[in-house]
Design an enzyme around this catalytic site. Structure first.
Site, PDB file in Angstrom:
ATOM      1  N   LYS A  89       0.782  -1.233   0.000  1.00 27.37           N
ATOM      2  CA  LYS A  89       0.000   0.000   0.000  1.00 27.37           C
ATOM      3  C   LYS A  89       0.818   1.289   0.000  1.00 27.37           C
ATOM      4  O   LYS A  89       0.544   2.195  -0.814  1.00 27.37           O
ATOM      5  CB  LYS A  89      -0.987  -0.015   1.170  1.00 27.37           C
ATOM      6  CG  LYS A  89      -2.094  -1.056   1.023  1.00 27.37           C
ATOM      7  CD  LYS A  89      -2.941  -1.153   2.287  1.00 27.37           C
ATOM      8  CE  LYS A  89      -4.056  -2.168   2.131  1.00 27.37           C
ATOM      9  NZ  LYS A  89      -4.817  -2.381   3.369  1.00 27.37           N
ATOM     10  N   TYR A 212      -5.885  -4.641  -7.615  1.00 31.86           N
ATOM     11  CA  TYR A 212      -5.429  -4.570  -6.228  1.00 31.86           C
ATOM     12  C   TYR A 212      -5.109  -5.964  -5.688  1.00 31.86           C
ATOM     13  O   TYR A 212      -4.109  -6.157  -4.984  1.00 31.86           O
ATOM     14  CB  TYR A 212      -6.487  -3.885  -5.367  1.00 31.86           C
ATOM     15  CG  TYR A 212      -6.209  -3.944  -3.892  1.00 31.86           C
ATOM     16  CD1 TYR A 212      -5.224  -3.142  -3.321  1.00 31.86           C
ATOM     17  CD2 TYR A 212      -6.917  -4.803  -3.061  1.00 31.86           C
ATOM     18  CE1 TYR A 212      -4.954  -3.192  -1.958  1.00 31.86           C
ATOM     19  CE2 TYR A 212      -6.659  -4.863  -1.705  1.00 31.86           C
ATOM     20  CZ  TYR A 212      -5.677  -4.061  -1.158  1.00 31.86           C
ATOM     21  OH  TYR A 212      -5.406  -4.114   0.183  1.00 31.86           O
ATOM     22  N   TYR A 264      -3.174   0.355  10.979  1.00 30.24           N
ATOM     23  CA  TYR A 264      -4.628   0.452  11.128  1.00 30.24           C
ATOM     24  C   TYR A 264      -5.018   0.967  12.511  1.00 30.24           C
ATOM     25  O   TYR A 264      -4.482   1.964  12.965  1.00 30.24           O
ATOM     26  CB  TYR A 264      -5.287  -0.897  10.815  1.00 30.24           C
ATOM     27  CG  TYR A 264      -4.801  -1.506   9.532  1.00 30.24           C
ATOM     28  CD1 TYR A 264      -4.870  -0.803   8.335  1.00 30.24           C
ATOM     29  CD2 TYR A 264      -4.237  -2.778   9.497  1.00 30.24           C
ATOM     30  CE1 TYR A 264      -4.428  -1.350   7.138  1.00 30.24           C
ATOM     31  CE2 TYR A 264      -3.782  -3.330   8.312  1.00 30.24           C
ATOM     32  CZ  TYR A 264      -3.879  -2.615   7.135  1.00 30.24           C
ATOM     33  OH  TYR A 264      -3.422  -3.156   5.970  1.00 30.24           O
ATOM     34  N   VAL A 282      -0.833  -9.430   6.093  1.00 28.79           N
ATOM     35  CA  VAL A 282      -1.315 -10.659   6.724  1.00 28.79           C
ATOM     36  C   VAL A 282      -0.500 -11.896   6.346  1.00 28.79           C
ATOM     37  O   VAL A 282      -0.689 -12.953   6.939  1.00 28.79           O
ATOM     38  CB  VAL A 282      -2.808 -10.920   6.400  1.00 28.79           C
ATOM     39  CG1 VAL A 282      -3.678  -9.860   7.011  1.00 28.79           C
ATOM     40  CG2 VAL A 282      -3.024 -11.027   4.899  1.00 28.79           C
TER      41      VAL A 282
END
Length: 334
Positions: A89, A212, A264, A282
Protein backbone atom coordinates in the site's frame (compact mmCIF):
# COMPACT_ATOMS: atom_id res chain seq x y z
CA UNK A 1 -14.88 17.45 2.90
CA UNK A 2 -13.08 18.21 6.14
CA UNK A 3 -11.19 21.50 6.52
CA UNK A 4 -7.50 20.93 5.87
CA UNK A 5 -4.47 22.67 7.36
CA UNK A 6 -3.53 25.46 4.94
CA UNK A 7 -0.17 24.92 3.28
CA UNK A 8 2.11 27.40 1.58
CA UNK A 9 3.27 25.56 -1.53
CA UNK A 10 5.81 28.31 -2.23
CA UNK A 11 7.87 27.40 0.82
CA UNK A 12 10.69 25.03 -0.10
CA UNK A 13 12.28 23.04 2.70
CA UNK A 14 15.92 22.61 1.78
CA UNK A 15 17.13 21.10 5.05
CA UNK A 16 16.27 17.55 6.07
CA UNK A 17 16.43 15.50 9.23
CA UNK A 18 18.89 12.70 8.74
CA UNK A 19 21.64 10.82 10.51
CA UNK A 20 23.46 7.53 10.42
CA UNK A 21 22.87 3.95 11.45
CA UNK A 22 25.23 2.53 14.10
CA UNK A 23 28.55 1.01 12.97
CA UNK A 24 28.29 -2.09 10.79
CA UNK A 25 29.56 -4.52 13.41
CA UNK A 26 26.99 -3.26 15.91
CA UNK A 27 24.14 -3.69 13.40
CA UNK A 28 25.31 -7.21 12.57
CA UNK A 29 25.45 -8.10 16.25
CA UNK A 30 22.01 -6.64 17.04
CA UNK A 31 20.32 -8.28 14.04
CA UNK A 32 21.78 -11.64 15.09
CA UNK A 33 20.73 -11.04 18.70
CA UNK A 34 17.18 -10.16 17.66
CA UNK A 35 16.96 -13.32 15.58
CA UNK A 36 18.15 -15.56 18.43
CA UNK A 37 15.99 -13.76 20.96
CA UNK A 38 12.73 -14.31 19.08
CA UNK A 39 13.27 -17.33 16.82
CA UNK A 40 11.75 -19.78 19.35
CA UNK A 41 8.74 -17.57 20.14
CA UNK A 42 5.66 -19.62 19.28
CA UNK A 43 2.66 -17.31 19.61
CA UNK A 44 -0.12 -16.30 17.24
CA UNK A 45 -1.65 -18.02 14.25
CA UNK A 46 -1.00 -18.07 10.52
CA UNK A 47 -3.67 -16.31 8.43
CA UNK A 48 -6.17 -18.85 7.14
CA UNK A 49 -8.96 -16.73 5.69
CA UNK A 50 -6.99 -16.84 2.44
CA UNK A 51 -6.52 -20.61 1.92
CA UNK A 52 -3.13 -20.35 0.20
CA UNK A 53 -1.64 -18.37 3.11
CA UNK A 54 -2.55 -21.09 5.59
CA UNK A 55 0.01 -23.42 4.00
CA UNK A 56 3.04 -21.30 4.95
CA UNK A 57 5.22 -22.91 7.68
CA UNK A 58 4.83 -20.89 10.88
CA UNK A 59 8.46 -21.36 11.93
CA UNK A 60 9.86 -19.27 9.05
CA UNK A 61 11.57 -16.13 10.35
CA UNK A 62 13.78 -13.56 8.63
CA UNK A 63 15.26 -10.15 9.47
CA UNK A 64 16.97 -7.74 7.08
CA UNK A 65 18.29 -4.22 7.58
CA UNK A 66 19.37 -2.15 4.57
CA UNK A 67 21.11 1.17 5.00
CA UNK A 68 20.68 4.10 2.63
CA UNK A 69 24.30 3.57 1.62
CA UNK A 70 23.47 0.08 0.35
CA UNK A 71 24.83 -2.04 3.22
CA UNK A 72 22.74 -5.17 3.89
CA UNK A 73 22.50 -7.07 7.20
CA UNK A 74 20.53 -10.32 7.47
CA UNK A 75 19.53 -13.17 9.74
CA UNK A 76 17.29 -16.16 9.10
CA UNK A 77 14.95 -16.80 6.18
CA UNK A 78 15.48 -13.50 4.37
CA UNK A 79 15.26 -15.01 0.87
CA UNK A 80 12.01 -16.94 1.40
CA UNK A 81 9.32 -15.48 -0.85
CA UNK A 82 5.85 -14.64 0.42
CA UNK A 83 3.13 -12.39 -0.93
CA UNK A 84 3.45 -8.69 -0.18
CA UNK A 85 -0.25 -8.18 0.72
CA UNK A 86 -0.94 -4.83 2.44
CA UNK A 87 2.74 -3.91 2.63
CA UNK A 88 2.26 -2.89 -1.01
CA UNK A 89 0.00 0.00 0.00
CA UNK A 90 2.52 2.73 0.86
CA UNK A 91 4.59 1.99 -2.23
CA UNK A 92 1.61 2.10 -4.58
CA UNK A 93 0.55 5.34 -2.89
CA UNK A 94 4.02 6.72 -3.60
CA UNK A 95 3.77 5.71 -7.25
CA UNK A 96 0.34 7.35 -7.55
CA UNK A 97 1.59 10.55 -5.89
CA UNK A 98 4.46 10.61 -8.37
CA UNK A 99 2.10 10.03 -11.30
CA UNK A 100 -0.68 12.50 -10.51
CA UNK A 101 0.88 14.81 -7.93
CA UNK A 102 0.76 14.58 -4.15
CA UNK A 103 -1.86 17.32 -3.80
CA UNK A 104 -4.32 15.59 -6.14
CA UNK A 105 -3.64 12.22 -4.50
CA UNK A 106 -4.39 13.74 -1.11
CA UNK A 107 -7.65 15.22 -2.36
CA UNK A 108 -8.83 11.99 -3.98
CA UNK A 109 -7.65 9.53 -1.34
CA UNK A 110 -7.39 11.36 1.99
CA UNK A 111 -4.61 11.13 4.58
CA UNK A 112 -6.36 10.77 7.94
CA UNK A 113 -6.43 7.58 10.02
CA UNK A 114 -9.77 5.82 10.50
CA UNK A 115 -9.13 4.25 13.90
CA UNK A 116 -10.97 1.20 12.54
CA UNK A 117 -9.93 -2.15 11.00
CA UNK A 118 -8.32 -2.27 7.54
CA UNK A 119 -11.46 -3.61 5.83
CA UNK A 120 -14.02 -1.52 7.67
CA UNK A 121 -17.16 -0.58 5.77
CA UNK A 122 -18.24 1.56 8.72
CA UNK A 123 -15.22 3.82 8.15
CA UNK A 124 -16.45 4.54 4.63
CA UNK A 125 -19.91 5.47 5.85
CA UNK A 126 -18.85 7.51 8.88
CA UNK A 127 -16.31 9.76 7.18
CA UNK A 128 -17.08 12.44 4.61
CA UNK A 129 -13.91 11.69 2.63
CA UNK A 130 -14.98 8.00 2.30
CA UNK A 131 -11.59 6.64 1.24
CA UNK A 132 -9.91 8.24 4.30
CA UNK A 133 -6.34 7.11 3.56
CA UNK A 134 -4.46 4.76 1.20
CA UNK A 135 -3.29 2.40 3.97
CA UNK A 136 -6.75 0.90 4.54
CA UNK A 137 -8.42 -1.23 1.88
CA UNK A 138 -10.92 1.39 0.73
CA UNK A 139 -8.23 4.00 0.09
CA UNK A 140 -5.80 1.43 -1.28
CA UNK A 141 -8.24 0.15 -3.91
CA UNK A 142 -9.05 3.74 -4.86
CA UNK A 143 -5.31 4.43 -5.14
CA UNK A 144 -4.90 1.44 -7.44
CA UNK A 145 -7.76 2.76 -9.57
CA UNK A 146 -5.74 5.96 -10.12
CA UNK A 147 -2.83 4.13 -11.76
CA UNK A 148 -2.07 5.55 -15.23
CA UNK A 149 -3.47 3.53 -18.13
CA UNK A 150 -6.56 3.34 -20.28
CA UNK A 151 -7.33 -0.25 -19.31
CA UNK A 152 -6.70 -2.78 -16.55
CA UNK A 153 -3.65 -4.29 -18.27
CA UNK A 154 -1.88 -0.94 -18.52
CA UNK A 155 -2.71 -0.06 -14.93
CA UNK A 156 -1.42 -3.42 -13.70
CA UNK A 157 1.79 -3.02 -15.70
CA UNK A 158 2.39 0.39 -14.10
CA UNK A 159 1.98 -1.02 -10.59
CA UNK A 160 3.95 -4.22 -11.21
CA UNK A 161 6.86 -2.33 -12.74
CA UNK A 162 6.79 0.36 -10.05
CA UNK A 163 6.87 -2.09 -7.15
CA UNK A 164 9.68 -3.98 -8.87
CA UNK A 165 11.71 -0.76 -9.08
CA UNK A 166 11.23 -0.25 -5.35
CA UNK A 167 12.50 -3.80 -4.72
CA UNK A 168 15.32 -3.50 -7.23
CA UNK A 169 14.33 -6.67 -9.07
CA UNK A 170 11.49 -8.07 -11.14
CA UNK A 171 8.72 -9.18 -8.79
CA UNK A 172 6.55 -12.11 -9.86
CA UNK A 173 2.88 -12.86 -9.32
CA UNK A 174 2.01 -15.75 -7.00
CA UNK A 175 -0.75 -17.27 -9.09
CA UNK A 176 -1.97 -19.63 -6.34
CA UNK A 177 -2.43 -16.80 -3.83
CA UNK A 178 -3.99 -14.54 -6.46
CA UNK A 179 -6.53 -17.21 -7.46
CA UNK A 180 -7.27 -17.90 -3.79
CA UNK A 181 -7.80 -14.23 -2.96
CA UNK A 182 -9.77 -13.50 -6.13
CA UNK A 183 -12.21 -16.23 -5.14
CA UNK A 184 -12.69 -14.87 -1.62
CA UNK A 185 -12.43 -11.06 -1.93
CA UNK A 186 -16.16 -10.36 -1.81
CA UNK A 187 -15.74 -7.77 0.94
CA UNK A 188 -13.20 -5.78 -1.05
CA UNK A 189 -15.48 -5.88 -4.08
CA UNK A 190 -18.31 -4.59 -1.90
CA UNK A 191 -16.15 -1.77 -0.53
CA UNK A 192 -15.12 -0.78 -4.06
CA UNK A 193 -18.72 -0.70 -5.29
CA UNK A 194 -19.70 1.36 -2.25
CA UNK A 195 -16.93 3.86 -3.03
CA UNK A 196 -18.05 3.94 -6.65
CA UNK A 197 -21.46 5.06 -5.45
CA UNK A 198 -19.79 7.97 -3.65
CA UNK A 199 -17.68 8.92 -6.72
CA UNK A 200 -14.50 7.91 -4.89
CA UNK A 201 -13.41 5.26 -7.41
CA UNK A 202 -11.56 6.41 -10.50
CA UNK A 203 -11.83 3.30 -12.68
CA UNK A 204 -14.27 0.40 -12.86
CA UNK A 205 -14.69 -0.81 -9.26
CA UNK A 206 -14.45 -4.54 -9.91
CA UNK A 207 -11.53 -4.25 -12.31
CA UNK A 208 -9.68 -2.02 -9.83
CA UNK A 209 -10.30 -4.59 -7.10
CA UNK A 210 -8.85 -7.29 -9.30
CA UNK A 211 -5.71 -5.21 -9.97
CA UNK A 212 -5.43 -4.57 -6.23
CA UNK A 213 -5.69 -8.32 -5.59
CA UNK A 214 -2.84 -8.93 -8.04
CA UNK A 215 -0.83 -6.18 -6.38
CA UNK A 216 -1.17 -7.94 -3.02
CA UNK A 217 -0.17 -11.27 -4.58
CA UNK A 218 3.30 -10.27 -5.73
CA UNK A 219 6.11 -12.34 -4.21
CA UNK A 220 8.68 -10.56 -2.05
CA UNK A 221 11.23 -11.50 0.60
CA UNK A 222 12.27 -9.85 3.85
CA UNK A 223 15.30 -8.56 1.95
CA UNK A 224 13.02 -7.01 -0.69
CA UNK A 225 10.98 -5.26 1.99
CA UNK A 226 14.10 -3.83 3.61
CA UNK A 227 15.28 -2.48 0.24
CA UNK A 228 11.85 -1.03 -0.47
CA UNK A 229 11.78 0.61 2.94
CA UNK A 230 15.30 1.93 2.48
CA UNK A 231 14.21 3.46 -0.83
CA UNK A 232 11.59 5.55 0.97
CA UNK A 233 14.18 6.34 3.65
CA UNK A 234 16.66 7.45 0.98
CA UNK A 235 14.42 10.13 -0.53
CA UNK A 236 13.12 7.83 -3.24
CA UNK A 237 16.44 6.44 -4.48
CA UNK A 238 16.90 2.66 -4.33
CA UNK A 239 20.17 2.20 -2.39
CA UNK A 240 21.01 -1.03 -4.22
CA UNK A 241 20.25 -0.12 -7.85
CA UNK A 242 20.79 3.64 -7.26
CA UNK A 243 17.71 4.30 -9.41
CA UNK A 244 15.37 7.12 -8.43
CA UNK A 245 11.90 5.60 -8.05
CA UNK A 246 10.00 8.64 -6.70
CA UNK A 247 10.86 12.18 -5.70
CA UNK A 248 12.04 13.01 -2.18
CA UNK A 249 9.01 15.27 -1.68
CA UNK A 250 6.77 12.25 -2.25
CA UNK A 251 8.59 10.15 0.35
CA UNK A 252 7.96 12.53 3.23
CA UNK A 253 4.23 12.61 2.44
CA UNK A 254 4.02 8.81 2.21
CA UNK A 255 5.92 8.34 5.46
CA UNK A 256 3.60 10.78 7.24
CA UNK A 257 0.54 8.71 6.27
CA UNK A 258 2.42 5.51 7.04
CA UNK A 259 3.26 6.70 10.55
CA UNK A 260 -0.35 7.53 11.37
CA UNK A 261 -2.19 4.68 9.61
CA UNK A 262 0.24 1.88 8.71
CA UNK A 263 -0.92 -0.46 11.47
CA UNK A 264 -4.63 0.45 11.13
CA UNK A 265 -6.42 0.74 14.47
CA UNK A 266 -3.18 -0.10 16.30
CA UNK A 267 -1.12 2.60 14.58
CA UNK A 268 -0.98 4.65 17.78
CA UNK A 269 0.33 1.69 19.76
CA UNK A 270 2.93 0.96 17.08
CA UNK A 271 4.16 4.56 16.97
CA UNK A 272 4.20 4.72 20.78
CA UNK A 273 6.33 1.58 21.02
CA UNK A 274 8.54 1.75 17.92
CA UNK A 275 8.51 5.43 16.95
CA UNK A 276 8.90 4.78 13.21
CA UNK A 277 6.64 4.52 10.15
CA UNK A 278 5.74 0.88 9.49
CA UNK A 279 3.39 -1.30 7.45
CA UNK A 280 2.24 -4.85 8.07
CA UNK A 281 0.68 -7.54 5.89
CA UNK A 282 -1.31 -10.66 6.72
CA UNK A 283 1.28 -12.91 5.09
CA UNK A 284 3.65 -12.02 7.95
CA UNK A 285 5.76 -9.26 6.45
CA UNK A 286 6.44 -5.89 8.07
CA UNK A 287 8.41 -3.01 6.60
CA UNK A 288 9.74 -0.34 8.94
CA UNK A 289 11.30 2.86 7.62
CA UNK A 290 13.98 4.90 9.38
CA UNK A 291 13.97 8.21 7.46
CA UNK A 292 17.40 9.17 6.19
CA UNK A 293 18.96 5.99 7.57
CA UNK A 294 17.50 2.77 6.18
CA UNK A 295 14.78 0.14 6.11
CA UNK A 296 13.92 -2.95 8.14
CA UNK A 297 12.15 -5.93 6.59
CA UNK A 298 10.90 -8.82 8.71
CA UNK A 299 8.99 -11.99 7.93
CA UNK A 300 7.22 -14.34 10.30
CA UNK A 301 3.74 -15.64 9.38
CA UNK A 302 2.32 -16.08 12.91
CA UNK A 303 0.02 -13.10 13.55
CA UNK A 304 -1.68 -11.46 16.51
CA UNK A 305 -5.44 -10.87 16.61
CA UNK A 306 -5.08 -7.65 14.63
CA UNK A 307 -3.30 -9.48 11.80
CA UNK A 308 0.24 -8.26 12.48
CA UNK A 309 3.34 -10.46 12.70
CA UNK A 310 4.18 -11.04 16.36
CA UNK A 311 7.89 -11.65 15.84
CA UNK A 312 8.10 -8.76 13.39
CA UNK A 313 6.70 -6.35 15.94
CA UNK A 314 9.10 -7.60 18.61
CA UNK A 315 12.09 -7.24 16.29
CA UNK A 316 11.09 -3.72 15.24
CA UNK A 317 10.81 -2.60 18.85
CA UNK A 318 14.07 -4.29 19.88
CA UNK A 319 16.10 -2.81 17.03
CA UNK A 320 14.48 0.61 17.32
CA UNK A 321 15.45 0.80 20.98
CA UNK A 322 18.89 -0.81 20.77
CA UNK A 323 19.94 1.03 17.60
CA UNK A 324 18.54 4.41 18.69
CA UNK A 325 16.10 4.73 15.78
CA UNK A 326 12.95 6.11 17.46
CA UNK A 327 12.09 9.41 15.78
CA UNK A 328 10.81 10.84 19.04
CA UNK A 329 13.79 9.92 21.23
CA UNK A 330 16.08 12.76 22.30
CA UNK A 331 18.39 13.77 25.11
CA UNK A 332 19.14 17.19 26.64
CA UNK A 333 21.94 19.03 24.89
CA UNK A 334 23.29 20.55 28.12
Amino acid sequence: MHTRIPLDENVLLESVSTGHLPPAEQIESLVAEAYERYRSLDEGRVADYIPALAKVPRELFGICVVGVGGAVYTAGDVSYEFTIQSVSKPFVFALICQAIGEAEARTKLGVNATGLPFNSVMAVELNQDRTMNPMVNAGAIAATSLAPGVNADEKWQFIEEGLSRFAGRKLTLNREVYDSEAATNLRNRGIAKLLEGYDRMYFDALEATDIYTKQCSLNVSARDLAIMGATLADGGVNPITEERVVDASICKRVLAVLATAGLYELSGDWLYEIGLPGKSGVSGGIVTVVPGKGGLGTFSPALDEAGNSIKGQRVAKFLSERMGLNLFASKPDH
